[in-house]
Design a protein around this motif. Structure first.
Motif, PDB file in Angstrom:
ATOM      1  N   ASN A 274       0.809  -1.222   0.000  1.00 33.46           N
ATOM      2  CA  ASN A 274       0.000   0.000   0.000  1.00 33.46           C
ATOM      3  C   ASN A 274       0.845   1.275   0.000  1.00 33.46           C
ATOM      4  N   GLN A 275       2.175   1.119  -0.115  1.00 27.56           N
ATOM      5  CA  GLN A 275       3.103   2.257  -0.124  1.00 27.56           C
ATOM      6  C   GLN A 275       2.914   3.129   1.120  1.00 27.56           C
ATOM      7  N   GLN A 276       2.881   2.469   2.284  1.00 21.53           N
ATOM      8  CA  GLN A 276       2.665   3.163   3.552  1.00 21.53           C
ATOM      9  C   GLN A 276       3.846   3.037   4.508  1.00 21.53           C
ATOM     10  N   THR A 277       5.010   2.710   3.974  1.00 23.91           N
ATOM     11  CA  THR A 277       6.215   2.665   4.797  1.00 23.91           C
ATOM     12  C   THR A 277       7.354   3.301   4.029  1.00 23.91           C
ATOM     13  N   ASP A 278       8.271   3.937   4.747  1.00 25.15           N
ATOM     14  CA  ASP A 278       9.311   4.733   4.099  1.00 25.15           C
ATOM     15  C   ASP A 278      10.641   4.004   3.945  1.00 25.15           C
ATOM     16  N   VAL A 279      10.817   2.858   4.595  1.00 21.65           N
ATOM     17  CA  VAL A 279      12.068   2.099   4.484  1.00 21.65           C
ATOM     18  C   VAL A 279      11.735   0.684   4.030  1.00 21.65           C
ATOM     19  N   VAL A 280      12.148   0.332   2.815  1.00 15.26           N
ATOM     20  CA  VAL A 280      11.874  -0.993   2.250  1.00 15.26           C
ATOM     21  C   VAL A 280      13.174  -1.578   1.722  1.00 15.26           C
ATOM     22  N   PRO A 281      13.250  -2.896   1.559  1.00 13.43           N
ATOM     23  CA  PRO A 281      14.466  -3.489   0.983  1.00 13.43           C
ATOM     24  C   PRO A 281      14.684  -2.994  -0.443  1.00 13.43           C
ATOM     25  N   LYS A 282      15.940  -2.889  -0.830  1.00 14.73           N
ATOM     26  CA  LYS A 282      16.246  -2.478  -2.196  1.00 14.73           C
ATOM     27  C   LYS A 282      15.765  -3.548  -3.177  1.00 14.73           C
ATOM     28  N   PRO A 283      15.117  -3.140  -4.260  1.00 16.19           N
ATOM     29  CA  PRO A 283      14.638  -4.126  -5.252  1.00 16.19           C
ATOM     30  C   PRO A 283      15.786  -5.012  -5.737  1.00 16.19           C
ATOM     31  N   GLY A 284      15.526  -6.312  -5.773  1.00 16.86           N
ATOM     32  CA  GLY A 284      16.538  -7.246  -6.229  1.00 16.86           C
ATOM     33  C   GLY A 284      17.556  -7.659  -5.184  1.00 16.86           C
ATOM     34  N   SER A 285      17.477  -7.066  -3.984  1.00 20.42           N
ATOM     35  CA  SER A 285      18.438  -7.394  -2.934  1.00 20.42           C
ATOM     36  C   SER A 285      18.063  -8.710  -2.261  1.00 20.42           C
ATOM     37  N   GLN A 286      19.014  -9.252  -1.482  1.00 19.01           N
ATOM     38  CA  GLN A 286      18.750 -10.460  -0.726  1.00 19.01           C
ATOM     39  C   GLN A 286      17.635 -10.236   0.284  1.00 19.01           C
ATOM     40  N   ASP A 287      17.603  -9.044   0.886  1.00 16.88           N
ATOM     41  CA  ASP A 287      16.551  -8.735   1.857  1.00 16.88           C
ATOM     42  C   ASP A 287      15.178  -8.748   1.204  1.00 16.88           C
ATOM     43  N   ALA A 288      15.085  -8.184  -0.001  1.00 16.40           N
ATOM     44  CA  ALA A 288      13.807  -8.177  -0.721  1.00 16.40           C
ATOM     45  C   ALA A 288      13.363  -9.601  -1.041  1.00 16.40           C
ATOM     46  N   SER A 289      14.287 -10.441  -1.459  1.00 17.68           N
ATOM     47  CA  SER A 289      13.945 -11.831  -1.779  1.00 17.68           C
ATOM     48  C   SER A 289      13.476 -12.581  -0.541  1.00 17.68           C
ATOM     49  N   LEU A 290      14.169 -12.380   0.589  1.00 19.30           N
ATOM     50  CA  LEU A 290      13.792 -13.058   1.828  1.00 19.30           C
ATOM     51  C   LEU A 290      12.391 -12.649   2.269  1.00 19.30           C
ATOM     52  N   LEU A 291      12.081 -11.357   2.149  1.00 19.31           N
ATOM     53  CA  LEU A 291      10.768 -10.887   2.578  1.00 19.31           C
ATOM     54  C   LEU A 291       9.677 -11.381   1.635  1.00 19.31           C
ATOM     55  N   ASN A 292       9.939 -11.381   0.337  1.00 20.06           N
ATOM     56  CA  ASN A 292       8.939 -11.837  -0.629  1.00 20.06           C
ATOM     57  C   ASN A 292       8.613 -13.320  -0.446  1.00 20.06           C
ATOM     58  N   MET A 293       9.612 -14.120  -0.127  1.00 16.84           N
ATOM     59  CA  MET A 293       9.407 -15.568   0.010  1.00 16.84           C
ATOM     60  C   MET A 293       8.848 -15.959   1.366  1.00 16.84           C
ATOM     61  N   TRP A 294       8.985 -15.070   2.356  1.00 18.96           N
ATOM     62  CA  TRP A 294       8.558 -15.425   3.714  1.00 18.96           C
ATOM     63  C   TRP A 294       7.044 -15.557   3.785  1.00 18.96           C
ATOM     64  N   LYS A 295       6.581 -16.574   4.515  1.00 23.81           N
ATOM     65  CA  LYS A 295       5.162 -16.764   4.770  1.00 23.81           C
ATOM     66  C   LYS A 295       4.946 -16.904   6.269  1.00 23.81           C
ATOM     67  N   GLN A 296       3.792 -16.437   6.726  1.00 27.15           N
ATOM     68  CA  GLN A 296       3.503 -16.461   8.153  1.00 27.15           C
ATOM     69  C   GLN A 296       3.625 -17.883   8.704  1.00 27.15           C
TER      70      GLN A 296
END
Length: 392
Positions: A274-296
């Motif tokens: 929803n674009q409601q946070t100001d600090v997100v992982p850099k696109p294509g980074s390891q952090d972005a991949s980890l967050l995208n793959m994570w499930k509750q």
């Protein structure tokens, strides 16, 4: 000999920045029961976590100040109320935490559950080792008490609810630093964060720092603006103390971001969509991949320290005009509280004069939720009183 009649001492209402004013904004009715009636919460679990983190950080700083043990510090907490090992070092974070926990327990404050306690120790260990090494060299004062007086605004209606012309505002600032940023290495991430937001700093100045035992709020949540408002009011109070320097920035440290919970990761992914946070992982980074793959329900992703620190540190530039405006907004809250006090005296009824304006998290931990005339619905952020008021 004619004696003069003794006059009553004038009343000067005293308000705590967090204990009174912010508590009133989060729920007027809960504030009335706890603060005006001096009824302590039966299960002050929200107080426990925040005070535990504050206590560990303050004690850790005192140890670092006297002995300067190198980082990282060991951390070996023991099971709840079991005997702790005798071979631990004085700067073991488990030892520090148990000392703080014992003090809180003596005051009737205990963790909600074993899981809450374990989470607090994990976050305390991360805060000391990954924030402390950058924060401690900057500290000039820790747990600095500040106090000032302000005029209570004149009411616009015919009924004057004021008990006095002035009120006292007080609070405790976690950290004050006036150490030149150039005296710490360029690798100090707090220095980097401050200079990034305040690139033109010159001369002598102070920065105030406040620990938050929460996650980084979304930019549309009342906590986001409330945090900025609070730290700017601290800045106004700080400038009223003898020997203070101009406050140029406030730093909020969101401790939970160092070890995010399942719920906080779910909320982060939603905020990113929803674009409601100001600090997100850099696109294509390891952090972005980890967050995208994570499930509750899965284990917490092993995010990089750089990303977690970026989420944890928030810098707010401050100038005299913005701190004065923040203090004026607190004047409005004081006026609202005084009006509620006066109406209760006149009417003789509590429920009709104090708004039950809490959000879901506030209501869940409230002792009065079962008798509340208007508990918050699920996923609520409270009513308009919960928002930061406009300057009068």
């Amino acid at each position: 000999m004619e004696l003069e009649r003794k006059t009553e001492n004038p009343i000067i209402p005293s308000y705590s920045l967090t204990g009174d004013l912010i508590s009133f904004l989060r729920c007027g009715l809960q504030y009335r029961y706890h603060n005006q009636s001096s009824l302590p919460p039966s299960r002050p679990v929200q107080l426990w976590f925040g005070e535990f983190i504050h206590g560990v950080m303050e004690n850790a700083y005192r140890i670092w100040q006297s002995d300067s043990p190198s980082f990282p510090w060991p951390s070996t907490p023991t099971p709840y109320r079991e005997e702790s090992p005798t071979d631990r070092k004085p700067h073991d974070i488990g030892t520090i935490g148990e000392r703080v926990e014992s003090t809180l327990r003596a005051g009737g404050k205990n963790p909600r559950s074993r899981e809450t306690r374990e989470s607090a120790y994990k976050r305390a260990e991360q805060a000391v080792n990954h924030l402390g090494q950058y924060l401690f060299p900057l500290i000039k004062f820790a747990e600095e008490r500040v106090i000032g007086t302000r005029d209570i605004p004149v009411p616009t209606d015919a009924l004057d609810p004021r008990r006095a012309q002035k009120y006292e505002l007080h609070g405790v600032i976690d950290v004050v630093t006036n150490v030149s940023l150039t005296e710490v290495p360029h690798t100090n991430v707090i220095r980097q964060s401050i200079q990034r937001e305040c690139p033109d700093l010159t001369g002598d100045f102070e920065v105030i720092i406040d620990y938050k035992g929460t996650k980084r709020p979304t930019t549309d949540h009342p906590y986001w603006e409330q945090g900025e408002w609070q730290v700017k009011t601290y800045a106004w109070l700080r400038t009223k103390q003898r020997g203070s320097l101009p406050v140029v920035a406030g730093v909020l440290l969101y401790i939970n971001e160092l070890v995010p919970s399942d719920r906080e990761l779910v909320e982060l992914k939603k905020a990113m969509r929803n674009q409601q946070t100001d600090v997100v992982p850099k696109p294509g980074s390891q952090d972005a991949s980890l967050l995208n793959m994570w499930k509750q329900g899965n284990s917490t992703p092993d995010f990089s320290l750089d990303y977690r620190l970026a989420r944890a540190i928030r810098v707010i530039p401050i100038n005299p005009e913005s701190s004065e405006e923040a203090a004026e907004r607190f004047d409005k809250v004081v006026m609202d509280i005084e009006e509620c006090v006066n109406k209760e005296v006149v009417v003789g009824n509590i429920l009709d004069q104090w708004d039950p304006s809490g959000d879901e998290d506030t209501c869940v931990a409230c002792d009065f939720r079962y008798v509340c005339p208007s508990p918050a619905p699920r996923s609520s952020m409270g009513n308009s009183k919960y928002q930061v008021p406009e300057a009068p």
